[in-house]
Enzyme design. Structure first.
Site, PDB file in Angstrom:
ATOM      1  N   TYR A  81       0.831  -1.210   0.000  1.00 52.30           N
ATOM      2  CA  TYR A  81       0.000   0.000   0.000  1.00 52.30           C
ATOM      3  C   TYR A  81       0.864   1.259   0.000  1.00 52.30           C
ATOM      4  O   TYR A  81       1.799   1.390   0.790  1.00 52.30           O
ATOM      5  CB  TYR A  81      -0.933   0.034   1.219  1.00 52.30           C
ATOM      6  CG  TYR A  81      -1.659   1.359   1.347  1.00 52.30           C
ATOM      7  CD1 TYR A  81      -2.674   1.693   0.465  1.00 52.30           C
ATOM      8  CD2 TYR A  81      -1.286   2.292   2.313  1.00 52.30           C
ATOM      9  CE1 TYR A  81      -3.310   2.909   0.547  1.00 52.30           C
ATOM     10  CE2 TYR A  81      -1.926   3.513   2.408  1.00 52.30           C
ATOM     11  CZ  TYR A  81      -2.939   3.819   1.521  1.00 52.30           C
ATOM     12  OH  TYR A  81      -3.561   5.034   1.602  1.00 52.30           O
TER      13      TYR A  81
ATOM     14  N   HIS B 138      -3.800  16.472  -3.342  1.00 54.18           N
ATOM     15  CA  HIS B 138      -4.204  16.620  -1.946  1.00 54.18           C
ATOM     16  C   HIS B 138      -4.067  18.058  -1.439  1.00 54.18           C
ATOM     17  O   HIS B 138      -4.451  18.346  -0.301  1.00 54.18           O
ATOM     18  CB  HIS B 138      -3.384  15.682  -1.060  1.00 54.18           C
ATOM     19  CG  HIS B 138      -3.824  14.249  -1.130  1.00 54.18           C
ATOM     20  ND1 HIS B 138      -4.106  13.611  -2.318  1.00 54.18           N
ATOM     21  CD2 HIS B 138      -4.031  13.323  -0.153  1.00 54.18           C
ATOM     22  CE1 HIS B 138      -4.452  12.356  -2.067  1.00 54.18           C
ATOM     23  NE2 HIS B 138      -4.431  12.161  -0.772  1.00 54.18           N
TER      24      HIS B 138
ATOM     25  N   ASN C  89       1.187  11.870   5.600  1.00 51.00           N
ATOM     26  CA  ASN C  89       0.294  10.988   6.352  1.00 51.00           C
ATOM     27  C   ASN C  89       0.676  11.034   7.831  1.00 51.00           C
ATOM     28  O   ASN C  89       1.453  10.229   8.316  1.00 51.00           O
ATOM     29  CB  ASN C  89       0.406   9.561   5.808  1.00 51.00           C
ATOM     30  CG  ASN C  89      -0.870   8.777   6.013  1.00 51.00           C
ATOM     31  OD1 ASN C  89      -1.737   9.181   6.776  1.00 51.00           O
ATOM     32  ND2 ASN C  89      -0.981   7.653   5.326  1.00 51.00           N
TER      33      ASN C  89
ATOM     34  N   TYR D 125     -18.420  32.046  45.169  1.00 49.40           N
ATOM     35  CA  TYR D 125     -17.649  30.950  44.589  1.00 49.40           C
ATOM     36  C   TYR D 125     -16.490  31.428  43.722  1.00 49.40           C
ATOM     37  O   TYR D 125     -15.433  30.806  43.685  1.00 49.40           O
ATOM     38  CB  TYR D 125     -18.550  30.056  43.730  1.00 49.40           C
ATOM     39  CG  TYR D 125     -19.513  29.183  44.480  1.00 49.40           C
ATOM     40  CD1 TYR D 125     -19.599  29.191  45.875  1.00 49.40           C
ATOM     41  CD2 TYR D 125     -20.367  28.330  43.783  1.00 49.40           C
ATOM     42  CE1 TYR D 125     -20.495  28.395  46.550  1.00 49.40           C
ATOM     43  CE2 TYR D 125     -21.270  27.518  44.444  1.00 49.40           C
ATOM     44  CZ  TYR D 125     -21.328  27.554  45.833  1.00 49.40           C
ATOM     45  OH  TYR D 125     -22.213  26.751  46.478  1.00 49.40           O
TER      46      TYR D 125
ATOM     47  N   ARG E   7     -13.891  32.152  46.350  1.00 46.44           N
ATOM     48  CA  ARG E   7     -13.639  31.058  47.283  1.00 46.44           C
ATOM     49  C   ARG E   7     -13.199  29.778  46.573  1.00 46.44           C
ATOM     50  O   ARG E   7     -12.406  29.006  47.099  1.00 46.44           O
ATOM     51  CB  ARG E   7     -14.908  30.818  48.108  1.00 46.44           C
ATOM     52  CG  ARG E   7     -14.738  29.777  49.177  1.00 46.44           C
ATOM     53  CD  ARG E   7     -15.885  29.675  50.168  1.00 46.44           C
ATOM     54  NE  ARG E   7     -17.139  30.243  49.761  1.00 46.44           N
ATOM     55  CZ  ARG E   7     -18.303  29.574  49.778  1.00 46.44           C
ATOM     56  NH1 ARG E   7     -18.344  28.312  50.159  1.00 46.44           N
ATOM     57  NH2 ARG E   7     -19.428  30.178  49.427  1.00 46.44           N
TER      58      ARG E   7
ATOM     59  N   PHE F 296      -2.081   7.174  11.778  1.00 41.91           N
ATOM     60  CA  PHE F 296      -2.404   8.530  11.311  1.00 41.91           C
ATOM     61  C   PHE F 296      -3.677   9.061  11.946  1.00 41.91           C
ATOM     62  O   PHE F 296      -3.992  10.254  11.830  1.00 41.91           O
ATOM     63  CB  PHE F 296      -2.584   8.530   9.787  1.00 41.91           C
ATOM     64  CG  PHE F 296      -3.557   7.472   9.319  1.00 41.91           C
ATOM     65  CD1 PHE F 296      -4.915   7.598   9.545  1.00 41.91           C
ATOM     66  CD2 PHE F 296      -3.094   6.335   8.685  1.00 41.91           C
ATOM     67  CE1 PHE F 296      -5.803   6.610   9.146  1.00 41.91           C
ATOM     68  CE2 PHE F 296      -3.979   5.345   8.274  1.00 41.91           C
ATOM     69  CZ  PHE F 296      -5.346   5.485   8.515  1.00 41.91           C
TER      70      PHE F 296
ATOM     71  N   GLU G  51     -12.533   5.348   4.259  1.00 41.22           N
ATOM     72  CA  GLU G  51     -12.105   6.048   5.469  1.00 41.22           C
ATOM     73  C   GLU G  51     -13.363   6.532   6.180  1.00 41.22           C
ATOM     74  O   GLU G  51     -13.786   7.675   6.036  1.00 41.22           O
ATOM     75  CB  GLU G  51     -11.156   7.182   5.079  1.00 41.22           C
ATOM     76  CG  GLU G  51      -9.909   6.625   4.388  1.00 41.22           C
ATOM     77  CD  GLU G  51      -9.014   7.673   3.753  1.00 41.22           C
ATOM     78  OE1 GLU G  51      -9.327   8.874   3.857  1.00 41.22           O
ATOM     79  OE2 GLU G  51      -7.994   7.273   3.151  1.00 41.22           O
TER      80      GLU G  51
END
Length: 509
Positions: free
Chosen positions: A54, A84, A196, A279, A282, A328, A414
């Protein structure tokens, strides 16, 4: 200037900041060079053998079943980067980009990626010489890593895209020429090895956690000033209370407040003026402490990720294996950054509530309404509180976790993604808002101290007060508050107050 040695194992937050903000140079360790060369040799062998692996001899994502010929492996890698490069929106700051480059180099130096040493050295040279690719902020799903933004980083390596060099935005090729760096041609596995991973979200998150740790100290100092302005009760900070619960952040915050307020003539004990405070005064140790514990967790996870191998496939040279997996996937960091954002937001939430007590005449123990004389003619700090309220409200929207969302991609190959880069960006934006809120509180507390009459501040709070007053005078009538807030925020970012207070009390807050 001694270079920082990069070995894929020992990068920490302080070293990261030295490189990213202080421009310290880096070099690869001898072991890293050996690891990179060994993994590359295995990739070259598999390409020669035309073995089906791959990302080396196949397409990507849904195209993982498409076999790529030996002749096309180089084109495959370049096409990967070009296709990409789909980032959009505003560009990351140069310090974020430097962090991205540093973290990618560190991951590659582990020797699991199969990249050539010469390609890693090109990225090292770009970082050391200040060639910073222009990387859009939006477009990453956080799995398979930060593909789109990292692709923009790689474009410049082969002379495409754009980069900032010596303060000027230039075409990538020209920036490389001006810096004297040769562009490269990617070969098998290299494009995938470079994009990646989780380095974009981790860079943003690392800068954010570093600044959050400083902000938590400033929040304690600001709370101490407000305590004095309201004649607050210090019994609630007694270490016996906090040790009875035994959360580290809470214990440390209580001690910080007592040390900062030591010798103050403006604080009170329980029963002197009232039995207990609201609060927001405190419970400061409990609230600030919870955020600090969050920050400790986030820092630990971020430093782990800084030294992680996060690409796919991973190459194990001793076993001569190339294994496809999912390192990844940004989920470990996505959840961390969502948590980090919530922790930062809470510092601002309680700060705004203390600010409200300072400006509200029903709550401020006798201070003039909105901290100004001749109220009505003057509005004083009225709209400062409005602005703070707006910021904390915006933080609540930003603090909605991105990590619980997922949209499938690559034709359902994916089918679960982390959205971790969105988590990191949101945490960063929450930090920027929160620093402004704490600046507003500190500015208002100094004004309130002046109006009440400074009877003598604590050893730490006096330092903070004096530094603020060196930059911003007491408000006597309305003026443009935006300018005062910006000046105060610049003082906080300089960390001058933190360093002086720590020096005075003799320890790190």
């Amino acid at each position: 200037m001694t270079e920082i040695l990069i070995d894929g194992q020992n990068l920490d937050l302080d070293m990261f900041i030295e490189v990213v903000r202080n421009n310290k140079k880096i070099k690869l360790s001898e072991q890293s060079i050996k690891n990179i060369n060994n993994s590359r040799a295995l990739v070259d062998r598999y390409v020669d053998e035309e073995k089906v692996v791959y990302g080396i001899t196949t397409g990507f994502g849904k195209f993982s079943d498409v076999i790529i010929s030996k002749q096309d492996t180089k084109k495959l890698q370049k096409n990967l980067i070009i296709s990409h490069s789909c980032g959009v929106g505003e560009h990351f700051s140069e310090e974020v980009v430097r962090g991205i480059m540093l973290l990618r180099i560190n991951a590659l130096s582990k020797g699991y990626s199969g990249i050539r040493l010469s390609t890693v050295n090109t990225l090292v040279e770009m970082l050391n010489k200040g060639v910073h690719p222009v990387i859009p902020e939006q477009g990453s799903l956080g799995a398979s890593g930060d593909l789109a933004p990292l692709a923009h980083m790689v474009l410049v390596m082969f002379g495409e895209g754009k980069a900032i060099y010596e303060g000027e935005e230039l075409p990538g090729k020209l920036a490389m020429e001006k810096a004297g760096i040769k562009t490269i041609d990617l070969t098998s596995k290299e494009g995938l090895a470079l994009i990646n991973g989780t380095q974009v979200m981790t860079s943003v998150g690392a800068l954010t956690i570093y600044d959050a740790l400083s902000l938590s100290k400033l929040a304690d100092i600001s709370a101490a000033l407000t305590n004095e302005a309201l004649n607050g009760i210090t019994d609630a900070y007694d270490e016996k209370i906090h040790k009875a619960r035994n959360h580290i952040g809470q214990i440390n915050t209580g001690q910080n407040l007592l040390d900062i307020l030591n010798d103050s003539k403006m604080t009170t004990r329980q029963g002197e003026k009232r039995v207990q405070d609201a609060y927001s005064l405190r419970c400061t140790p409990q609230v600030h402490g919870a955020s600090k514990d969050c920050f400790s967790y986030a820092k630990e996870k971020i430093e782990l990720e800084m030294n992680a191998a996060t690409d796919n496939p991973l190459i194990f040279t001793e076993e001569e294996q190339v294994i496809s997996g999912g390192n990844f996937h940004g989920q470990p960091m996505a959840i961390t950054f969502d948590f980090l954002g919530i922790g930062i937001a809470e510092l601002a939430n309680i700060s705004e509530r203390r600010l409200e007590r300072l400006v509200n005449p029903a709550l401020s123990e006798g201070l003039p309404a909105f901290l100004v004389k001749k109220g009505g003619l003057n509005s004083g700090f009225m709209i400062v509180q409005y602005s703070a309220a707006s910021l904390v409200s915006e933080n609540k929207v930003l603090a909605h976790p991105a990590s619980v969302d997922s949209i499938t991609s690559s034709a359902n190959q994916e089918d679960h993604v982390s959205m971790g880069t969105i988590s990191a960006r949101h945490a960063r934006d929450i930090l920027n808002n929160s620093r402004k809120v704490i600046a507003m509180e500190m500015l208002a507390a100094c004004q309130a101290i002046d109006l009440r009459g400074n009877a003598g501040l604590g050893v730490g709070s006096e330092i903070a007060y004096n530094i603020i007053r060196e930059e911003i005078p007491t408000l006597t009538e309305d003026r443009i508050m935006h300018e005062d807030i910006e000046k105060t925020e610049r003082v906080l970012k300089s960390e001058k107050i933190i360093s002086k207070v720590e020096e005075k009390i003799g320890r790190v807050l």
